[in-house]
Write an enzyme that holds these catalytic residues in place. Structure first.
Site, PDB file in Angstrom:
ATOM      1  N   GLU A  84      -4.610   9.804  89.183  1.00  0.00           N
ATOM      2  CA  GLU A  84      -3.155   9.961  89.301  1.00  0.00           C
ATOM      3  C   GLU A  84      -2.777  11.071  90.283  1.00  0.00           C
ATOM      4  OE1 GLU A  84       0.826  10.995  86.706  1.00  0.00           O
ATOM      5  OE2 GLU A  84      -0.888  10.176  85.621  1.00  0.00           O
ATOM      6  N   CYS A 103       5.364  11.931  80.831  1.00  0.00           N
ATOM      7  CA  CYS A 103       6.003  10.669  80.455  1.00  0.00           C
ATOM      8  C   CYS A 103       6.356  10.707  78.969  1.00  0.00           C
ATOM      9  CB  CYS A 103       5.107   9.481  80.786  1.00  0.00           C
ATOM     10  SG  CYS A 103       3.828   9.107  79.587  1.00  0.00           S
ATOM     11  N   THR A 141       1.588  12.897  84.802  1.00  0.00           N
ATOM     12  CA  THR A 141       2.377  12.464  83.641  1.00  0.00           C
ATOM     13  C   THR A 141       1.656  12.606  82.314  1.00  0.00           C
ATOM     14  OG1 THR A 141       1.646  10.161  83.910  1.00  0.00           O
ATOM     15  CG2 THR A 141       3.684  10.814  85.035  1.00  0.00           C
ATOM     16  N   HIS A 169      -2.516   4.216  87.452  1.00  0.00           N
ATOM     17  CA  HIS A 169      -2.453   5.607  87.910  1.00  0.00           C
ATOM     18  C   HIS A 169      -1.799   5.763  89.272  1.00  0.00           C
ATOM     19  CE1 HIS A 169      -6.122   4.901  85.443  1.00  0.00           C
ATOM     20  NE2 HIS A 169      -5.598   5.885  84.745  1.00  0.00           N
ATOM     21  N   SER A 188      -4.211   4.522  76.171  1.00  0.00           N
ATOM     22  CA  SER A 188      -4.987   3.416  76.724  1.00  0.00           C
ATOM     23  C   SER A 188      -6.021   2.883  75.734  1.00  0.00           C
ATOM     24  CB  SER A 188      -5.688   3.868  78.015  1.00  0.00           C
ATOM     25  OG  SER A 188      -6.428   5.057  77.796  1.00  0.00           O
ATOM     26  N   HIS A 235      -8.891  13.341  89.239  1.00  0.00           N
ATOM     27  CA  HIS A 235      -8.271  12.290  88.431  1.00  0.00           C
ATOM     28  C   HIS A 235      -7.463  11.401  89.381  1.00  0.00           C
ATOM     29  CE1 HIS A 235      -5.453  10.362  85.617  1.00  0.00           C
ATOM     30  NE2 HIS A 235      -6.306  10.655  84.658  1.00  0.00           N
ATOM     31  N   ASN A 277      -5.043  11.669  78.659  1.00  0.00           N
ATOM     32  CA  ASN A 277      -4.075  11.830  77.564  1.00  0.00           C
ATOM     33  C   ASN A 277      -4.767  11.885  76.209  1.00  0.00           C
ATOM     34  OD1 ASN A 277      -3.476   9.080  75.994  1.00  0.00           O
ATOM     35  ND2 ASN A 277      -3.845   8.538  78.118  1.00  0.00           N
ATOM     36  N   CYS A 286       2.087   2.421  86.926  1.00  0.00           N
ATOM     37  CA  CYS A 286       3.053   2.723  85.871  1.00  0.00           C
ATOM     38  C   CYS A 286       4.377   3.153  86.509  1.00  0.00           C
ATOM     39  CB  CYS A 286       2.509   3.844  84.982  1.00  0.00           C
ATOM     40  SG  CYS A 286       3.705   4.467  83.778  1.00  0.00           S
ATOM     41  N   HIS A 316      -7.845   4.051  81.553  1.00  0.00           N
ATOM     42  CA  HIS A 316      -9.081   4.771  81.246  1.00  0.00           C
ATOM     43  C   HIS A 316      -9.593   4.424  79.848  1.00  0.00           C
ATOM     44  CE1 HIS A 316      -8.711   7.952  84.627  1.00  0.00           C
ATOM     45  NE2 HIS A 316      -9.510   6.970  84.970  1.00  0.00           N
TER      46      HIS A 316
END
Length: 316
Positions: free
Chosen positions: A133, A198, A170, A81, A271, A131, A228, A103, A43
């Site tokens: 993920e 994560c 995550t 994702h 990212s 989203h 994030n 990931c 992203h």
């Protein structure tokens, strides 16, 4: 003005791996063209723009399946994702060549959901609606995975078994996840918890919580779509107690934010390209509120500096 360079910040290994996979794909002449990325590889628009220059087309849309419907031939890269089994199957049916840049931390969550489904569990998945993920995670077993984003979502949630696993996206705020898990525990006392923040996300959030409290302001460098990055700004404000703004790059900094600021903390999402963050730090370092010559905020980082370098394989 003093700059507090929060550490660690910026790229995580999952993001770098995904970009290296995509760059290698661009260099691989044997792959069917065109090459598409199913959504944003990570992203960050600077990254997707740089891949456009490499000849890789980023397609975005409401869901991975809807994006896939736009593609009839060529190669498709699945983003960091993750995607659902249905997306992988649809790509196979369409005869597309696929490359998986998911990931490893996301893959671990997918494997956990599959294992728990086989044991007869239902899964409560804490994540952001719309989203990619959570879309991929829910798609692993849509009949037994329940997506919740906030405490209100629990009010109407009914699960027909005591065998319940709770896990999460995550890149969520670890504090938000903890609060929601406590609420879930009250409603579903037999639930088992498997927190999946994560490590890269966790240590970046903890760094902001511990290091931003000495600053008058925090600047988070990250794309508006980066969950994030947005969570780092949230952590600065809610945990460190320091006002925070998220900017995509130096051009988005507003001079009024800096009025009366003596100490400014800078961090970056997982990212966010390092050169973009360095440009923000360089601007703040030279900024003088009394000297208009220091006020220019223009992104000058060339796109070819955005992506990681990869070694070109020599032809035999």
């Amino acid at each position: 003005m003093k700059i507090v360079k929060i550490s660690p910040r910026g790229y995580c290994y999952g993001v770098v791996d995904a970009m290296v996979i995509a760059r290698n794909a661009a260099l691989d002449k044997s792959l069917p063209r065109p090459i598409y990325i199913l959504g944003m590889i990570v992203h960050n628009k600077h990254v997707t723009d740089a891949f456009e220059e490499d000849g890789i087309i980023t397609l975005d849309g409401p869901s991975r399946l809807e994006i896939l419907d736009k593609i009839d031939s060529g190669t498709v890269i699945f983003t960091a994702h993750g995607v659902s089994p249905e997306v992988k199957q649809r790509a196979k049916e369409k005869g597309l060549t696929t490359i998986d840049a998911t990931c490893p931390d996301v893959t671990k969550t997918h494997d956990l959901i599959e294992a728990k489904k086989a044991e007869g569990y239902h899964v409560i998945y804490i994540g952001k609606k719309n989203h990619p993920e959570p879309e991929g995670a829910v798609g692993i077993a849509p009949d037994i995975v329940h997506l919740i984003e906030r405490a209100d979502d629990l009010k109407t949630l009914e699960i027909p078994t005591d065998k319940i696993l709770v896990t999460n996206q995550t890149t969520m705020s670890q504090w938000d996840v903890q609060h929601l898990m406590e609420d879930i525990q009250k409603k579903f006392p037999t639930a088992e918890f498997h927190k999946e923040i994560c490590l890269a996300t966790q240590v970046r959030q903890e760094a902001v919580a511990k290091q931003a409290d000495v600053a008058d302001l925090t600047i988070v460098v990250g794309d508006p779509k980066s969950n994030n990055s947005n969570r780092l700004a949230q952590v600065s404000q809610e945990i460190a107690g320091t006002k925070a703004y998220r900017v995509a790059d130096v051009s988005e900094i507003q001079l009024e934010w800096l009025q009366g600021v003596e100490n400014v903390a800078v961090t970056a999402g997982a990212s966010t390209p390092t050169p973009i963050t360095k440009e923000v730090i360089a601007f703040l370092d030279q900024y003088d509120p009394m000297n208009p010559a220091t006020w220019e905020r223009v992104r000058k980082v060339p796109l070819q500096k955005i992506l990681p370098r990869v070694k070109v394989k020599k032809e035999q």
